[in-house]
Design an enzyme around this catalytic site. Structure first.
Site, PDB file in Angstrom:
ATOM      1  N   LYS A  21       1.137  32.788  35.997  1.00 43.34           N
ATOM      2  CA  LYS A  21       1.296  31.911  37.154  1.00 43.34           C
ATOM      3  C   LYS A  21       1.792  30.529  36.735  1.00 43.34           C
ATOM      4  O   LYS A  21       2.524  29.871  37.478  1.00 43.34           O
ATOM      5  CB  LYS A  21      -0.034  31.798  37.917  1.00 43.34           C
ATOM      6  N   GLU A  69      -7.974  32.826  41.723  1.00 45.94           N
ATOM      7  CA  GLU A  69      -7.995  31.367  41.738  1.00 45.94           C
ATOM      8  C   GLU A  69      -6.844  30.910  42.628  1.00 45.94           C
ATOM      9  O   GLU A  69      -5.698  31.314  42.406  1.00 45.94           O
ATOM     10  CB  GLU A  69      -7.838  30.813  40.330  1.00 45.94           C
ATOM     11  N   ARG A 129      -4.267  44.964  31.953  1.00 41.62           N
ATOM     12  CA  ARG A 129      -3.479  44.298  32.991  1.00 41.62           C
ATOM     13  C   ARG A 129      -2.100  44.953  33.089  1.00 41.62           C
ATOM     14  O   ARG A 129      -1.674  45.674  32.182  1.00 41.62           O
ATOM     15  CB  ARG A 129      -3.330  42.811  32.681  1.00 41.62           C
TER      16      ARG A 129
END
Length: 781
Positions: free
Chosen positions: A282, A46, A272
């Protein structure tokens, strides 16, 4: 590469490949001809921020598997939220992927290019009775959804007819409703055990300009609707994502099935990447940037790929690190030391070795002819590196050595310079310390007077039995440079899991500056050139600051060993170790909580318990170090009597003092607890800066002089007088008019240059916050 050979990460190639369950799945699919021999993966970021090291793992996995199986990897921007996305992030993501060594061409896609197809699929679901327009607000939708233990209840709008839903959805697209008035929801099951399946949102209204489609749309699809459809439209075979999307897989499969897409992709989840002392959110990283807690997304302390690139990490080191840690199904946290190992291992066989001095101490070689200069040839690479090259190093009567390479009263196994001792200057002569010049008031060592042996140039260390070799630079030729020493951004291993505000755990010493010198050859290299500054660490010339004037070097990572490890020298009969392929660190064993009282004397155990009861703010690790011996406990108690801040005192004792005393131990300590308290009070009041406080501490520990006297004698008080600082800034701007013009024409990155020049003009004594504000005001005025 055969199974007997080793991969770039130091593991056997077979072990590296086996440490990836996704690879096994693909091999099995190919064996069964599941996708007609095709392998198509995708990386779908994104564009709402810069990519971080966790994304690097996903990039290496998706692009790497596609390369390995002669497939394709698509780069697809998940740009369905116009309120947070920006073209800057699109460009940065593309730059990061290419820097890592991967390419998507010609497979570049945007979710926004499918907006019309998404809309058509939404209409298709409405006609099937599988979607409806809901007019509950966000809070009401949350209340209707139920809990983990209680089923949800249907929306009162769930019974709208197909015709009503089609009409409302069309009007949503036409822009007739305000944000939040309606949403489109899937019609699934409000009692589903998986809460993701309780009539999830598919579309919402957003009257916002999209960086790619402009104002063509005012409704935007949700991730869980757009993502599986994008995969299907692009014929993705293996949709690989992280474990937080595991519960989304059921909805992923529902969207693909109910929309009756031609292709049927499958989602797979992997763990992850979590690294110690770092944040991987983020949203939180954006806060650090917006609140000015870091210099920007590419600050070398940030875990962003851009930050690692500017810090000097190589793409090979990051790819090797991602291979080293493997691809697992369970979340875990990787120690940052493994990443540092990877970059150190990569740089060790690539970069030239040059000379630099971080803490200059002047040396006058008295029997070297005044005015004489000579050029000494020095190799750029050690004998065990398969690269060749040399440069000339100027030598003169006056040189600088590092202050840490000299001690008045050296402890055992300190093999550097001391009164009456000899050391070899790297690539040059053997010198002997004959006399020490000290400040009569403070005792500070200001200069060394030495002699040299003119017959030792170019000789090997075996020709003269001196144990120490130190770095140096010629005082007449050395180039002043700023050395940036970076450390972990957070003091806690998992700041994302800590209680309270995560920013309170920012490491105040994540960046320390040293104004030192580098040899001329290093100063002439282009920005982006990496070096090993011998015995200091691996550095890169910064790509943003100091390009045209005063050079700036970022420390990438420290060296493997230091003299403090006190490794015993090998006898000639011992075989030398090969450096062909250093072995990767062994996987971390499960942590076993250690009893801090287990190996303490009764006296120290009692002190530990007392301090724990009276100072709950101190952790066990701090208390463990403070109660190493009676001297430290007494020092701490004495400091606390002067300054009621146990946490600050413990931090300086266990970090700054320990660092300064690591070579000759606490037994050589001459300062007192009240003196440390006085120093910290000066720092807290702003009388001196944090950087100067560390220098005063170093002096105080070996001289026992009160910090106020050191500050007064050397004129180290922090300058906070706006009139005086404005005069300094005016002089800097007058002397650098060309840079002023460039700044005012849009080259804002020169802000750091002006701050550096002003700090240099005040010898580091200017109040940094005030100097920043005044420079901003004058340059933008």
């Amino acid at each position: 590469m055969s199974n007997a050979e080793t991969a770039p990460n130091g593991k056997p190639d077979s072990e590296t490949k086996a440490n990836n369950f996704v690879r096994t799945i693909i091999e099995e699919d190919l064996a069964r001809n599941k996708y007609q021999g095709r392998v198509v993966t995708r990386f779908p970021p994104e564009p709402n921020g810069y990519l971080h090291i966790g994304h690097a793992k996903s990039i290496c996995l998706n692009f790497g598997l596609a390369q390995e199986f002669n497939g394709q990897c698509h780069l697809r921007f998940d740009d369905t939220n116009p309120t947070k996305e920006d073209i800057e992030y699109v460009h940065s993501i593309q730059q990061d992927i290419k820097w890592l060594g991967f390419d998507w061409q010609p497979n570049l896609f945007h979710a926004s290019q499918y907006f019309e197809q998404f809309y058509e699929k939404a209409v298709f679901l409405i006609k099937k009775g599988k979607a409806y327009v809901c007019s509950l607000n966000e809070e009401e939708i949350r209340e209707y959804r139920g809990t983990v233990t209680e089923p949800g209840k249907p929306s009162p709008y769930r019974a709208r007819s197909v015709e009503q839903n089609l009409d409302l959805f069309q009007r949503m697209r036409n822009g007739e409703f305000e944000d939040g008035t309606h949403v489109l929801r899937a019609n699934i099951d409000m009692a589903a055990a998986n809460m993701k399946m309780r009539d999830p949102l598919l579309y919402r209204i957003r009257h916002a300009h999209h960086y790619k489609t402009g104002d063509a749309w005012c409704i935007y699809p949700m991730y869980d609707f757009a993502h599986p459809l994008s995969d299907a439209f692009e014929n993705i075979t293996h949709s690989i994502c992280t474990l937080e999307f595991e519960n989304n897989r059921e909805l992923y499969d529902w969207v693909v099935a109910e929309c009756e897409t031609e292709a049927v992709p499958r989602q797979y989840e992997f763990a992850r990447l979590n690294l110690t002392n770092m944040i991987m959110s983020k949203r939180k990283l954006l806060r650090l940037v917006n609140e000015g807690l870091v210099e920007g997304w590419d600050d070398p302390r940030m875990p962003t790929i851009a930050g690692f690139r500017r810090r000097g990490y190589t793409p090979e080191s990051i790819r090797n690190f991602c291979d080293m840690i493997g691809v697992a199904k369970a979340n875990s946290t990787v120690d940052l030391g493994q990443l540092e190992f990877s970059v150190r291992d990569d740089l060790n066989f690539k970069v030239p070795r040059v000379l630099a001095v971080a803490k200059p101490l002047k040396v006058v070689i008295e029997n070297y002819e005044e005015g004489k200069e000579e050029n000494i040839e020095g190799s750029l690479y050690p004998h065990d590196v398969p690269l060749e090259g040399s440069r000339t190093i100027p030598f003169s009567r006056e040189i600088y050595i590092d202050r840490d390479d000299f001690m008045l009263e050296p402890p055992k196994k300190f093999f550097r310079l001391a009164p009456g001792r000899e050391v070899r200057l790297r690539h040059a002569y053997i010198i002997k310390c004959e006399h020490v010049v000290q400040d009569p008031e403070t005792g500070q060592i200001t200069e060394l007077r030495c002699s040299y042996d003119p017959n030792t140039l170019g000789k090997t260390p075996t020709d003269r039995k001196v144990k120490g070799t130190i770095q140096w630079v010629s005082a007449a030729h050395a180039v002043p440079a700023t050395l940036r020493f970076y450390d972990r951004l957070f003091t806690m291993e998992r700041p994302d899991l800590a209680e309270g505000e995560f920013t309170q755990y920012l490491n105040p010493h994540s960046l320390d500056l040293a104004e030192g010198f580098v040899e001329p050859w290093a100063a002439t290299r282009e920005p982006g050139t990496r070096f090993q500054f011998e015995r200091i660490g691996f550095f890169i010339r910064d790509t943003k600051d100091g390009r045209d004037v005063h050079p700036v070097f970022n420390r990438i990572v420290g060296l493997r060993d230091s003299w403090a490890k006190q490794s015993e020298p090998k006898s000639e009969s011992q075989p030398a170790k090969t450096k062909a392929t250093p072995k990767a660190p062994a996987p971390a064993k499960p942590a076993v909580k250690r009893d801090p009282l287990a190996d303490k004397s009764p006296e120290m155990a009692a002190a530990f318990k007392r301090l724990k009861e009276t100072h709950a703010e101190l952790g066990d690790n701090d208390l463990d170090v403070l109660t190493t011996d009676a001297a430290r406990v007494a020092f701490f108690d004495a400091a606390l009597a002067e300054l009621d801040d146990a946490k600050l005192i413990a931090k300086w004792m266990n970090n700054e003092m320990a660092r300064e005393l690591k070579e000759n131990g606490w037994g050589a300590l001459k300062a007192t607890g009240p003196q440390l308290a006085q120093l910290l009070i000066l720092r807290n009041k702003g009388t001196i800066s944090a950087t100067i406080a560390k220098d005063v501490l170093a002096d105080m520990l070996v001289s026992g002089t009160d910090p106020q006297k050191i500050v007064a004698a050397k004129g180290l008080e922090q300058v906070s007088d706006s009139g005086a600082l404005e005069a300094v800034i005016d002089d800097v701007m007058t002397a650098n008019q060309a840079e002023v013009d460039r700044f005012r024409n849009g080259e804002k990155k020169l802000m750091g240059f002006f701050v550096g020049q002003a700090m240099k003009a005040t010898k580091g004594k200017a109040n940094p916050k005030m100097i920043n504000q005044l420079i901003q005001k004058k340059l933008n005025g």
